[in-house]
Design a protein around this motif. Structure first.
Motif, PDB file in Angstrom:
ATOM      1  N   GLU A 110      26.715 -26.420  31.718  1.00  9.41           N
ATOM      2  CA  GLU A 110      25.517 -25.598  31.719  1.00  9.41           C
ATOM      3  C   GLU A 110      24.495 -26.328  30.859  1.00  9.41           C
ATOM      4  OE1 GLU A 110      26.942 -21.047  32.192  1.00  9.41           O
ATOM      5  OE2 GLU A 110      27.212 -21.919  30.200  1.00  9.41           O
ATOM      6  N   GLY A 159      20.437 -26.249  29.547  1.00  4.44           N
ATOM      7  CA  GLY A 159      19.214 -25.463  29.406  1.00  4.44           C
ATOM      8  C   GLY A 159      18.028 -26.115  30.089  1.00  4.44           C
ATOM      9  N   ILE A 200      20.536 -23.311  32.864  1.00  6.26           N
ATOM     10  CA  ILE A 200      20.333 -22.067  32.123  1.00  6.26           C
ATOM     11  C   ILE A 200      18.819 -21.889  31.984  1.00  6.26           C
ATOM     12  CG2 ILE A 200      20.651 -20.871  29.916  1.00  6.26           C
ATOM     13  CD1 ILE A 200      23.126 -22.709  29.494  1.00  6.26           C
ATOM     14  N   GLN A 203      16.937 -18.757  24.725  1.00  4.78           N
ATOM     15  CA  GLN A 203      17.926 -19.489  25.521  1.00  4.78           C
ATOM     16  C   GLN A 203      17.211 -20.543  26.343  1.00  4.78           C
ATOM     17  OE1 GLN A 203      19.858 -16.646  28.205  1.00  4.78           O
ATOM     18  NE2 GLN A 203      18.818 -17.567  29.933  1.00  4.78           N
TER      19      GLN A 203
END
Length: 114
Positions: A32, A34, A68, A102
């Motif tokens: 994952e 970002g 993400i 996030q």
């Protein structure tokens, strides 16, 4: 190109987990990443393929990348919003008292063994 350093760290982590669980072959790793992490997926994949070709455990291992989304929180109005579309200024109230909650991280989500 910090992607090479990231790949070395991820491969080392996967190798340690594989050794701990007596795994002899890793088939796939899902990462994952970002949306605003500054990691360039194509560079990461190139580094991944090169590094995995140097390891019997990792040779031919597929790399899957999931993004993400970057989300920002506004301290003034309490709303969250998509960072890439609006930057540091809250689209709800116009405040710049915001911070990223996030979308800057990278982590191993899944390891598939053969």
């Amino acid at each position: 190109m910090h992607e090479l350093g990231i790949v070395f760290h991820i491969v080392k982590t996967v190798e340690n987990i594989a050794a701990e669980h007596q795994v002899s072959k890793v088939g796939k790793v899902v990462l994952e990443i970002g949306e605003v992490s500054t990691i360039i997926p194509s560079y990461l994949t190139d580094c991944w393929n090169w590094k995995c070709s140097k390891s019997k455990l990792m040779e031919g291992c597929e790399l899957a990348i999931e993004t993400i989304p970057a989300i920002t929180y506004c301290e003034s109005c309490g709303e969250t919003y998509p960072t890439v579309a609006h930057g540091k200024t809250c689209p709800y109230c116009g405040s710049s008292s915001t911070y990223l909650i996030q979308g800057n991280e990278h982590e191993i989500k899944e390891i598939e063994v053969c």
